[in-house]
Design an enzyme around this catalytic site. Structure first.
Site, PDB file in Angstrom:
ATOM      1  N   TYR A 176       0.861  -1.187   0.000  1.00 16.12           N
ATOM      2  CA  TYR A 176       0.000   0.000   0.000  1.00 16.12           C
ATOM      3  C   TYR A 176       0.896   1.235   0.000  1.00 16.12           C
ATOM      4  CZ  TYR A 176      -4.377   2.440   1.417  1.00 16.12           C
ATOM      5  OH  TYR A 176      -5.518   3.230   1.484  1.00 16.12           O
ATOM      6  N   HIS A 200      -2.626   7.623  -3.322  1.00 16.98           N
ATOM      7  CA  HIS A 200      -3.812   6.768  -3.260  1.00 16.98           C
ATOM      8  C   HIS A 200      -4.256   6.584  -1.811  1.00 16.98           C
ATOM      9  CE1 HIS A 200      -6.533   3.388  -3.976  1.00 16.98           C
ATOM     10  NE2 HIS A 200      -5.872   2.712  -3.049  1.00 16.98           N
ATOM     11  N   GLU A 240      -1.217  -0.878 -10.444  1.00 14.46           N
ATOM     12  CA  GLU A 240      -0.070  -1.191  -9.601  1.00 14.46           C
ATOM     13  C   GLU A 240       1.095  -1.718 -10.444  1.00 14.46           C
ATOM     14  OE1 GLU A 240      -0.784  -3.625  -6.189  1.00 14.46           O
ATOM     15  OE2 GLU A 240      -2.899  -3.045  -6.024  1.00 14.46           O
ATOM     16  N   ASP A 278      -5.053  -5.083  -9.606  1.00 13.27           N
ATOM     17  CA  ASP A 278      -5.566  -5.826  -8.463  1.00 13.27           C
ATOM     18  C   ASP A 278      -7.031  -5.451  -8.264  1.00 13.27           C
ATOM     19  OD1 ASP A 278      -5.225  -7.677  -6.419  1.00 13.27           O
ATOM     20  OD2 ASP A 278      -4.830  -6.132  -4.937  1.00 13.27           O
ATOM     21  N   GLN A 332     -15.555  -4.974   0.260  1.00 12.61           N
ATOM     22  CA  GLN A 332     -14.437  -4.590   1.124  1.00 12.61           C
ATOM     23  C   GLN A 332     -14.904  -3.720   2.286  1.00 12.61           C
ATOM     24  OE1 GLN A 332     -11.130  -3.052  -1.076  1.00 12.61           O
ATOM     25  NE2 GLN A 332      -9.837  -2.767   0.708  1.00 12.61           N
ATOM     26  N   SER A 378      -6.745 -11.231 -10.004  1.00 14.78           N
ATOM     27  CA  SER A 378      -5.756 -10.175 -10.215  1.00 14.78           C
ATOM     28  C   SER A 378      -5.139 -10.410 -11.588  1.00 14.78           C
ATOM     29  CB  SER A 378      -4.663 -10.195  -9.140  1.00 14.78           C
ATOM     30  OG  SER A 378      -5.196  -9.958  -7.857  1.00 14.78           O
TER      31      SER A 378
END
EC number: 3.7.1.2
Length: 437
Positions: free
Chosen positions: A138, A143, A210, A242, A249, A266
């Site tokens: 992360y 982001h 990503e 991803d 979530q 993914s």
């Protein structure tokens, strides 16, 4: 002493041309790139290791059988996946690159190698490696800030963010190469009427732009990887989408983090852009803002700070079913530099192994979504639409808050530096198909 970072050599010479004419001036795969991948030739069912050169794929298994590559890599090139090659020392993989560059730039080798070339349009690309484990980080700070601001306007970043590379273990079995459709997942999400859940297809399906980091030589269980040596454990990079079901979530992530919202699919670009190919595009890691904490000593290395970032431009585009029907080209949703990462790839690897966790050749690490500080290069619809409240306008008066069935997401990366030939990653593409039932 082995250098911590790959060095620039004759394989990066901008004057070097290939007798494979399509390679000269190719947007992604000139002779200065030479990525590694696994392909299945037309009419075959046997995966083989190859390298992309222009509009062709060179069969490295055939090259190995002819003993035209260094002996230490010959057995690894006969395998159906890249794990054994990734396990070799970086110097041996570099020697393979030098041999390939020499062969593909020498016109006297054309008659020998031409039968080993395949038209890239006729081959099927597979996953480059047998992926034992997948970890998603992360480290895209913009982001993280943008998403955090949606939920915590006054305190978007949690206290640990600037001290430790945040990550979680994902699901390796659901990673697929570019071109494989992604089926809309079904699962639990919070009911609009209250705090009880309902089950059904995701209505807030999103992409995430990503980079993927391929692990080369691993480490023994219990033995950390020092930051000064971490680059030697990185075989190369790819693009990674991803996919994320934002509604699932939001319901399930507390207290243990992402689960079904992230593990359904993914997508990765199939070519591994080697660490050696990216040597001319290394750049200094952006300085931390004044007042930010310095990394703890185990995460700090001066050489990594001076050359641990990559000079890449990342982009993500959408092509809806209506756009395809009207022959409208893909619409760019965002474009920006990969330098918008708070931690380097080496810091990610070092932290992952700092507790003694054993990384293995062919493991894949995701950087997390990479976004720009402004709206020009946001890496997800969650950010671009402000959580779905401000839909993106597309050609033909279409709008998107989140993805619809038939939408195709196309990600690309391009490495550029003054006085060097640009190279690309190839496309990372997948189309959303309807949920089952």
């Amino acid at each position: 002493m082995t250098p911590a970072l790959p060095r620039i050599d004759e394989t990066h010479d901008p004057a070097r041309k290939s007798w494979v004419e399509s390679a000269n001036g190719h947007a992604d795969f000139p002779i200065q790139n030479l990525p590694l991948g696994v392909f299945v030739p037309d009419g075959s069912d046997r995966p083989r290791i190859g390298t992309a050169i222009g509009d062709c794929v060179l069969d490295l298994a055939a090259l190995s059988a002819a003993r035209l590559v260094p002996e230490p890599v010959q057995a690894a090139l006969a395998e159906p996946v890249l794990n054994a090659l990734f396990a070799l020392p970086a110097a041996e993989r570099g020697a393979l690159r030098q041999a390939l560059s020499a062969l593909l730039s020498d016109p006297s080798q054309a008659d020998v190698l031409r039968p080993m070339l395949h038209d890239s349009a006729t081959v099927e690309m597979r996953l480059p490696a047998a992926i034992g484990d997948y970890t998603d980080f992360y480290v895209g700070i913009h982001h993280a800030t943008n998403v955090g601001r949606l939920f915590r306007p006054d305190n978007p970043l949690l206290p640990n963010y600037k001290h430790v590379p945040i990550g979680y273990h994902g699901r390796a079995s659901s990673i697929r190469p570019s071109g494989v459709p992604v089926r809309r997942p079904s699962g639990q999400r919070k009911s609009p009427e209250g705090d009880t859940p309902i089950f059904g297809p995701s209505v807030r399906l999103d992409y995430e732009l990503e980079l993927g980091i391929w692990i080369g030589p691993g480490n023994a269980l219990g033995e950390p990887i020092g930051i000064e040596n971490a680059a030697q454990h990185i075989a190369g990079f790819c693009l990674l989408n991803d996919w994320s079901a934002r509604d699932f979530q939001a319901w399930e992530y507390q207290p243990l983090g992402p689960f079904l919202a992230k593990n359904f699919h993914s997508t990765i670009s199939p070519w591994v852009i080697t660490a050696e190919a990216l040597a001319p595009f290394r750049q200094a890691q952006p300085a931390r803002p004044e007042g930010d904490p310095a990394p703890l000593p185990y995460l700090w290395d001066a050489a990594d700070q001076s050359g641990g970032a990559l000079g890449l431009t990342l982009s993500v585009a959408i092509e809806t079913a209506a756009m395809r029907a009207a022959a409208v080209p893909p619409f760019i949703l965002g474009e920006g530099p990969a330098s918008n990462m708070y931690w380097t790839a080496a810091q990610i690897v070092t932290h992952h192994a700092s507790n003694g966790c054993n990384l293995m050749p062919g493991d894949l690490l995701g950087t997390g979504t990479i976004s720009t500080p402004d709206d020009s290069g946001l890496g997800s619809l969650l950010e671009a639409t402000r959580g779905g409240s401000a839909p993106v306008r597309l050609p033909g008066e279409e709008r998107r808050s989140f993805l619809e069935d038939g939408d195709r997401i196309i990600m690309r990366a391009r490495a550029q530096a003054a006085d060097y030939v640009p190279i690309g990653f190839g496309a990372c593409v997948a189309e959303v198909i309807p949920a089952i039932g």
